[in-house]
Design a protein around this motif. Structure first.
Motif, PDB file in Angstrom:
ATOM      1  N   UNK A  13       0.810  -1.221   0.000  1.00 16.52           N
ATOM      2  CA  UNK A  13       0.000   0.000   0.000  1.00 16.52           C
ATOM      3  C   UNK A  13       0.841   1.268   0.000  1.00 16.52           C
ATOM      4  N   UNK A  14       2.083   1.177   0.446  1.00 15.25           N
ATOM      5  CA  UNK A  14       2.938   2.358   0.586  1.00 15.25           C
ATOM      6  C   UNK A  14       3.510   2.750  -0.778  1.00 15.25           C
ATOM      7  N   UNK A  15       3.077   3.894  -1.301  1.00 14.42           N
ATOM      8  CA  UNK A  15       3.528   4.330  -2.624  1.00 14.42           C
ATOM      9  C   UNK A  15       5.031   4.541  -2.693  1.00 14.42           C
ATOM     10  N   UNK A  16       5.664   4.774  -1.547  1.00 12.75           N
ATOM     11  CA  UNK A  16       7.111   4.991  -1.551  1.00 12.75           C
ATOM     12  C   UNK A  16       7.869   3.735  -1.971  1.00 12.75           C
ATOM     13  N   UNK A  17       7.212   2.584  -1.911  1.00 10.32           N
ATOM     14  CA  UNK A  17       7.849   1.340  -2.345  1.00 10.32           C
ATOM     15  C   UNK A  17       7.710   1.097  -3.837  1.00 10.32           C
ATOM     16  N   UNK A  18       6.910   1.905  -4.521  1.00 14.21           N
ATOM     17  CA  UNK A  18       6.614   1.644  -5.924  1.00 14.21           C
ATOM     18  C   UNK A  18       7.790   2.038  -6.820  1.00 14.21           C
ATOM     19  N   UNK A  19       7.863   1.374  -7.973  1.00  8.76           N
ATOM     20  CA  UNK A  19       8.714   1.856  -9.045  1.00  8.76           C
ATOM     21  C   UNK A  19       7.964   2.922  -9.823  1.00  8.76           C
ATOM     22  N   UNK A  20       8.645   3.601 -10.745  1.00  5.87           N
ATOM     23  CA  UNK A  20       8.007   4.691 -11.499  1.00  5.87           C
ATOM     24  C   UNK A  20       6.818   4.167 -12.304  1.00  5.87           C
TER      25      UNK A  20
END
Length: 705
Positions: free
Chosen positions: A129-136
C-alpha cells in the motif's frame, strides 16, 4: 529441468519457466492449492535476475526481499488483490521441495514457511500500500487504476499519460520525487550477474584454523597489538618513533633494515616511514581496527579482542582488507609519470586478480594477470595503445611499471600466506584462447562452466585483450619460451576469497558441503555446478558417508529414477556415471532398466560404445521418445512441432501412435507430448508429404553441465 541460466540464455530460461509453471500449476491443482502463473513467473524472474541466478535457491532474507520489496515495486495490483501472493509463493517453494529442485544450500523449508507466515497479512499489505515502495511505472499504473482506467486499454492509458504530463493527475510530488531519485541512483534495480565459479576443495575448518594460528601475518598483528598495550606516543607528524621502529622490526620480523649499507656507504634512516615492511603491518592493523590513533598516541581497540583470539577469522579479515592498503603497497601516481598507476585502481584490481586465480586447476601465469591489470589501468586513465599523444616506448615503460607493482603486490600476499608463487612451465590452457584475433581473450565471459574446458572459467579484470597483448602472451607462454612465474591461492587464500564472495551473494560451491544432502539434490547440484573431477570427489565423499559404494550407488540411482524431469534425470545420470571407475559398465548395466534404459542407451551411443544399428526396435522407439520428451522440456512445444514440419499426416499419425504407445516410463512427459505436440499437429491439416521418416539413430540431447 535446469535451475540456473546465464543472462544471455533467455530462450532457454523462458522454456524452463514455461515448463516449471505448467508442472507447478498442475501439482497445485492436485493439492487443491491456488497459484497464479503470473506470480510464478515473477518469482522465477526475481531469482534469475540476481547476483547468482539460482532459481531453486531461497532463504528467509530472499523471501522477505521478494514480498516486501520486489513485488511492491514491480507488480501493479492493489493490496487487496495481492493478498494471496505470499501463499502462492509458499506453494511454489513447496513444489520446488517436492520435486527436489530446491537448492540444498538455501534455508530449510520450515524456516521459510515461518518467514512467509510472519510476512503475510498486515506486513505485506502495508508494503503493497505504501507508494514509496513503488517503481516509477507502477506509481503511474496505480494512479491510473485508482482513476478507474484499465492499464491494458492502450487508448485510455495514452489519454491518462497526457493528463499526467499536463499536471491534471493528483499525486504526491514528494513521494514521486523520492521514487525518481531512487531510480536515477539505480537503487532497487536488478544486480549485475556475477560470473559462475568452479567448485573448490578445502581442508576442514579446524585445519584451516591451525594454519592461521601458525601464519606469519597473524603472529605479527597479535604481537603488534600486544606491543601497543596501553598506548605508544607518536612523533609530531603522527609516525612511529624511530626507537620504537627499531624494536618492532625485531619483534615482528618485518625484514626492514635501519641505516642500510649500500655500496659501502651507510644511508641513515631518518623516519620510520622509510621502513616499508613495518609500515605495512601497522597500516594493516589500523584497517582491521586492532589499533588506532588517539591524540597522537597509538592505542589498542578494546573491541578487537574477540577477533584477535580467533586466528582464522583474523586471517580472513586481514586478507580481505588488503585491497585497502594501496598507500602501503604501491606508490601513489605522480601526474605525468607512470609509477603508481596501479595505486589508483588498487581497490578494484586486488579482488579482481584474486577472483581470477580462485578455483583455477593450474597456477596462473603472472604475465597473464599483468596484461589484464594493464588493460584496467589503460581504461582508468583513458589511455590507448595507439594513442598518438603517447609514443609506444613510453607506454611500454608504463606497462612494465604496472607489472612490477603487481609482482610486488603478489609477493606481499605470498609472504602473508595468501598466495603461492612458483617458477615453471605455463599450463597449455592459458594459451588455448589466445589464437584468435578478435580481441576476445576468454577472460571476459560468464558462460555456464563447461566441465571439460577450464579455460572457460577464466574471468577478466576488464574486457578482451587487444592483439598486441595477445601476441606478447603467446610469445611469453609458448612451450619453448621456458619457465614463467605463476601464482595460485593457498588454502587460506581460497578460504578468504570464498568468504568475501559469499558475502556478496555469490554461489561458491565447496566440495564436501553436500555430504549431508539427499541423493536427488546432491546429483542435481553436481550436474549443474561441478566439473567431472570435483563432481567425482563430491560423490565419493557422499558415498563414504552413506554406507559405502554399493548401498550408496543404489540410492543415487533411485534418485535419478524418481526425478520428475527427464532432462534433469539425464544430467544427474551423466554426472553419476562420469564419477564411476567404469562409466560404460554402469551404462550397460542400466540398458535394460525400466526407468533409465532409454537414457543409458542415449549415452552409450553418444560415447560410441554402442552402434545405433544394433538397437532393438523397442530400444530405438524408446530412444526417440526420450529425445522428444527432453526436447519438449528444454526448448518447448514449438521446437518439437517444428521438427515435424515436413512430415506428412500419415507419417506423423504412425509415428505418434508408436511414440505414445512406446511404454516410456515418463507418463507426464508422454501426456505433455500428446497434448502440446501431437494434438496441435493433428489439427493443423495435411501438409505436403515428406517420404523420409525421422531417423532411427539416437541423436544427442546430452544435458549441459
Amino acid at each position: 529441468m535446469r535451475t540456473h541460466f546465464e543472462p544471455e540464455q533467455s530462450n532457454e530460461f523462458e522454456a524452463a519457466k514455461e515448463l516449471f509453471i505448467r508442472r507447478c500449476s498442475v501439482w497445485a491443482g492436485e493439492q487443491q492449492l491456488t497459484v497464479d502463473p503470473f506470480i510464478l513467473d515473477a518469482a522465477l524472474d526475481f531469482r534469475h535476475y540476481s547476483v547468482d541466478g539460482r532459481l531453486g535457491f531461497w532463504t528467509v532474507d530472499l523471501v522477505r526481499a521478494f514480498l516486501l520489496d520486489w513485488i511492491p515495486r514491480q507488480v501493479s495490483v492493489s493490496a487487496d488483490d495481492a493478498a494471496d501472493i505470499p501463499d502462492m509463493l509458499l506453494t511454489m517453494l513447496r513444489y520446488l521441495h517436492h520435486t527436489a529442485l530446491d537448492d540444498p544450500t538455501g534455508d530449510a523449508l520450515p524456516d521459510i514457511e515461518t518467514a512467509i507466515a510472519a510476512t503475510a497479512g498486515d506486513t505485506f499489505r502495508q508494503a503493497m500500500s505504501d507508494e514509496r515502495n513503488f517503481g516509477i511505472a507502477k506509481f503511474w499504473a496505480m494512479r491510473a487504476i485508482t482513476s478507474g482506467i484499465d492499464p491494458t486499454d492502450e487508448v485510455a492509458m495514452r489519454r491518462f499519460a497526457d493528463s499526467a504530463r499536463a499536471g491534471r493527475v493528483e499525486h504526491d510530488d514528494a513521494i514521486l520525487n523520492d521514487i525518481v531519485t531512487r531510480h536515477l541512483r539505480g537503487d532497487g534495480g536488478p544486480p549485475a550477474r556475477a560470473c559462475s565459479q568452479l567448485p573448490v576443495s578445502l581442508p576442514p575448518e579446524h585445519e584451516l584454523a591451525a594454519m592461521a594460528e601458525d601464519n606469519r601475518l597473524v603472529r605479527q598483528l597479535r604481537a603488534l597489538t600486544d606491543w601497543v598495550g596501553a598506548g605508544r606516543a607518536l612523533t609530531a607528524t603522527g609516525q612511529l618513533k624511530l626507537v620504537d621502529a627499531r624494536e618492532l622490526i625485531e619483534l615482528l620480523g618485518t625484514g626492514d633494515t635501519v641505516d642500510p649499507v649500500v655500496g659501502g656507504r651507510v644511508w641513515r634512516t631518518k623516519s620510520s616511514t622509510e621502513l616499508a615492511g613495518l609500515i605495512l603491518v601497522v597500516e594493516w592493523a589500523k584497517k582491521l581496527r586492532l589499533i588506532r590513533v588517539v591524540k597522537n598516541r597509538l592505542v589498542r581497540v578494546a573491541k578487537s579482542q574477540p577477533l584477535l583470539r580467533a586466528s582464522l577469522a583474523l586471517w580472513t579479515a586481514a586478507f580481505n582488507t588488503f585491497n585497502e592498503l594501496a598507500d602501503a603497497v604501491v606508490q601513489p601516481r605522480v601526474y605525468g609519470h607512470a609509477p603508481g598507476m596501479l595505486h589508483d585502481v588498487f581497490d578494484e584490481a586486488v579482488p579482481d586478480v584474486l577472483n581470477t586465480i580462485y578455483g583455477m586447476p593450474a597456477p596462473v601465469p603472472v604475465k597473464r594477470l599483468a596484461e589484464s591489470v594493464w588493460l584496467s589501468c589503460q581504461a582508468a586513465f583513458g589511455l590507448d595503445d595507439e594513442d598518438e599523444d603517447e609514443d609506444e616506448s613510453q607506454q611500454s615503460i608504463w606497462r612494465q611499471t604496472v607489472e612490477a607493482d603487481l609482482r610486488r603486490m603478489l609477493r606481499i600476499l605470498a609472504e602473508a600466506g595468501g598466495v603461492e608463487q612458483a617458477i615453471g612451465p605455463a599450463d597449455p590452457m592459458f594459451l588455448e584462447d589466445l589464437s584468435g584475433s578478435d580481441g576476445s581473450d576468454g577472460l571476459d565471459g560468464c558462460d555456464d562452466l563447461d566441465a571439460n574446458d577450464f579455460a572457460a572459467s577464466l574471468q577478466s579484470i576488464s574486457t578482451g585483450l587487444p592483439p598486441d597483448a595477445r601476441e606478447r602472451l603467446r610469445a611469453a607462454l609458448a612451450p619453448d619460451a621456458g619457465p614463467v612465474e605463476t601464482v595460485a591461492l593457498s588454502h587460506l587464500g581460497t578460504h578468504a576469497v570464498r568468504v568475501r564472495l559469499l558475502a556478496e551473494g555469490r554461489y561458491m560451491p565447496l566440495v564436501g558441503e553436500l555430504t549431508d544432502t539427499d541423493p536427488a539434490r546432491l546429483l542435481g547440484m553436481i550436474a549443474q555446478h561441478y566439473t567431472p573431477e570435483t563432481g567425482r570427489e563430491e560423490i565419493l565423499r557422499w558415498l563414504a558417508a552413506h554406507g559405502g559404494e554399493e548401498a550408496g550407488l543404489d540410492s543415487l540411482l533411485d534418485a535419478v529414477r524418481s526425478c520428475s524431469f527427464r532432462h534433469r534425470a539425464a544430467a544427474m545420470l551423466d554426472a553419476l556415471c562420469t564419477a564411476q571407475p567404469d562409466r560404460t559398465a554402469l551404462l550397460q548395466r542400466l540398458r535394460s532398466d525400466a526407468a533409465l534404459g532409454s537414457i543409458a542407451v542415449q549415452f552409450l551411443v553418444e560415447d560410441e560404445e554402442l552402434d545405433p544399428d544394433s538397437l532393438t526396435e523397442r530400444e530405438s522407439l524408446l530412444a526417440v521418445t526420450e529425445q522428444l520428451i527432453q526436447l519438449l522440456e528444454i526448448a518447448g512445444p514449438d521446437a518439437v512441432r517444428e521438427s515435424f514440419a515436413q512430415a506428412s499426416s500419415s507419417d506423423m499419425r504412425d509415428l505418434f501412435g508408436a511414440l505414445l504407445g512406446s511404454g516410456h516410463p515418463d507418463a507426464t512427459g508422454l501426456d505433455e507430448l500428446r497434448r502440446l505436440v501431437v494434438e496441435p499437429l493433428q489439427h493443423r491439416g495435411n501438409r505436403r508429404p515428406a517420404r523420409k521418416r525421422p531417423s532411427r539413430s539416437v541423436r544427442s540431447v546430452r544435458p549441459k553441465r
